[in-house]
Motif scaffolding. Structure first.
Motif, PDB file in Angstrom:
ATOM      1  N   ASP A 110     -45.441  14.907   7.837  1.00  0.00           N
ATOM      2  CA  ASP A 110     -45.196  13.474   6.632  1.00  0.00           C
ATOM      3  C   ASP A 110     -45.542  14.151   6.161  1.00  0.00           C
ATOM      4  O   ASP A 110     -45.238  13.851   4.724  1.00  0.00           O
ATOM      5  CB  ASP A 110     -45.544  12.366   7.622  1.00  0.00           C
ATOM      6  N   ARG A 111     -46.904  14.727   5.952  1.00  0.00           N
ATOM      7  CA  ARG A 111     -47.437  14.754   3.836  1.00  0.00           C
ATOM      8  C   ARG A 111     -47.874  16.363   4.611  1.00  0.00           C
ATOM      9  O   ARG A 111     -48.492  16.803   5.537  1.00  0.00           O
ATOM     10  CB  ARG A 111     -48.274  13.817   3.958  1.00  0.00           C
ATOM     11  N   ILE A 112     -47.477  17.240   3.840  1.00  0.00           N
ATOM     12  CA  ILE A 112     -48.012  18.186   3.074  1.00  0.00           C
ATOM     13  C   ILE A 112     -48.551  18.447   2.132  1.00  0.00           C
ATOM     14  O   ILE A 112     -48.434  18.406   0.805  1.00  0.00           O
ATOM     15  CB  ILE A 112     -47.227  19.892   3.944  1.00  0.00           C
ATOM     16  N   THR A 113     -50.777  18.643   2.044  1.00  0.00           N
ATOM     17  CA  THR A 113     -51.668  19.075   0.849  1.00  0.00           C
ATOM     18  C   THR A 113     -52.089  20.532   0.910  1.00  0.00           C
ATOM     19  O   THR A 113     -52.028  20.464   2.059  1.00  0.00           O
ATOM     20  CB  THR A 113     -52.082  17.588   0.793  1.00  0.00           C
ATOM     21  N   ALA A 114     -52.298  20.131  -0.230  1.00  0.00           N
ATOM     22  CA  ALA A 114     -53.560  21.772  -0.828  1.00  0.00           C
ATOM     23  C   ALA A 114     -54.444  20.127  -1.961  1.00  0.00           C
ATOM     24  O   ALA A 114     -53.807  20.432  -2.929  1.00  0.00           O
ATOM     25  CB  ALA A 114     -53.020  22.722  -1.265  1.00  0.00           C
ATOM     26  N   ALA A 115     -55.853  20.937  -2.236  1.00  0.00           N
ATOM     27  CA  ALA A 115     -57.034  20.542  -2.751  1.00  0.00           C
ATOM     28  C   ALA A 115     -57.359  21.766  -3.332  1.00  0.00           C
ATOM     29  O   ALA A 115     -58.372  22.251  -2.560  1.00  0.00           O
ATOM     30  CB  ALA A 115     -57.922  19.439  -2.496  1.00  0.00           C
ATOM     31  N   GLY A 116     -57.287  21.726  -5.188  1.00  0.00           N
ATOM     32  CA  GLY A 116     -58.013  22.877  -5.511  1.00  0.00           C
ATOM     33  C   GLY A 116     -57.802  23.992  -4.749  1.00  0.00           C
ATOM     34  O   GLY A 116     -58.438  25.237  -4.563  1.00  0.00           O
ATOM     35  N   VAL A 117     -56.679  24.298  -4.487  1.00  0.00           N
ATOM     36  CA  VAL A 117     -55.980  25.699  -3.779  1.00  0.00           C
ATOM     37  C   VAL A 117     -54.854  26.561  -4.306  1.00  0.00           C
ATOM     38  O   VAL A 117     -54.947  27.761  -4.741  1.00  0.00           O
ATOM     39  CB  VAL A 117     -55.257  25.482  -2.359  1.00  0.00           C
TER      40      VAL A 117
END
Length: 234
Positions: A110-117
């Motif tokens: 439902d969600r695909i995320t990436a933080a500081g990448v």
């Protein structure tokens, strides 16, 4: 014959910290709450570049099933320890980069995320990432890219503009430090900027639009020189 490591894989070899502004749990929890607000629901989540799992264990409180992916074995080792300590049984960790992660997934999200990448990817790699992510996204899902370096604000941060004691002395010290960093990196054959590439919001939006997404630009609450790109379909 094993494939050669990328410059970023080499740089992060042995690293065990996610590189947040503060490692204090109080700060991490606040950062996680901001990101959960922008993720805005869903039941399944892929956290690409999960690092040491600092944010992932907070996401686990809101999602039923999560996958954390990273190309650093040392980071995943730290993430595994943190997951066990928090007893987060709904998290699976996989060792993968932006090219190999997709073949290792056995369900969509439902969600695909990436933080500081994303700053460690070129525009072409960002394009491929969004294209692949769209194929692993459930109907009504979102791709949320957190903490992209804003090329309009990042140079100001590097010279100390956002610091409370900004002035001529701070400016000259920052410029001197940056010059030293560039020379040192060149001598050691290392990246000149450990934070990677600054990506223009308009270019990221064009890539999102190309793959059928509309993009919302949101300024980061905790990093003055970063922004979030929230992508959803009409």
């Amino acid at each position: 014959m094993s494939k050669p490591k990328s410059v970023w894989e080499e740089f992060f070899t042995g690293k065990r910290s996610g590189g947040h502004r503060s490692s204090a749990e109080e700060f991490i929890s606040k950062e996680a709450r901001e990101k959960l607000f922008h993720l805005d629901g869903g039941k399944t989540l892929l956290d690409f570049g999960c690092g040491a799992g600092e944010l992932l264990v907070y996401y686990a409180l809101e999602y039923e099933r999560l996958v954390g992916a990273d190309f650093s074995e040392s980071m995943l080792d730290e993430a595994s320890k943190r997951i066990r300590a928090r007893k987060c049984e709904n998290i699976t960790l996989i060792l993968a980069d932006d090219k190999t992660v997709w073949e290792k997934l056995d369900f969509s999200f439902d969600r695909i995320t990436a933080a500081g990448v994303i700053q460690y990817l070129t525009y072409e790699e960002v394009d491929n990432f969004i294209s692949n992510a769209s194929e692993h996204l459930n109907k009504g899902g979102k791709i949320v890219l957190f903490d992209l370096l804003d090329p309009r604000l990042y140079p100001l941060w590097k010279i100390g503009y956002f610091s409370r004691n900004f002035g001529c002395r701070t400016l000259f010290c920052k410029i001197g430090f940056e010059a030293f960093t560039v020379v040192s990196a060149s001598l050691k054959n290392r990246p000149r900027d450990i934070l990677g590439y600054a990506h223009k919001p308009c270019t990221i939006e064009k890539i999102a639009n190309k793959h059928g997404f509309k993009m919302e630009y949101v300024q980061s609450m905790y990093y003055e020189y970063k922004y979030h790109a929230i992508m959803s379909r009409e």
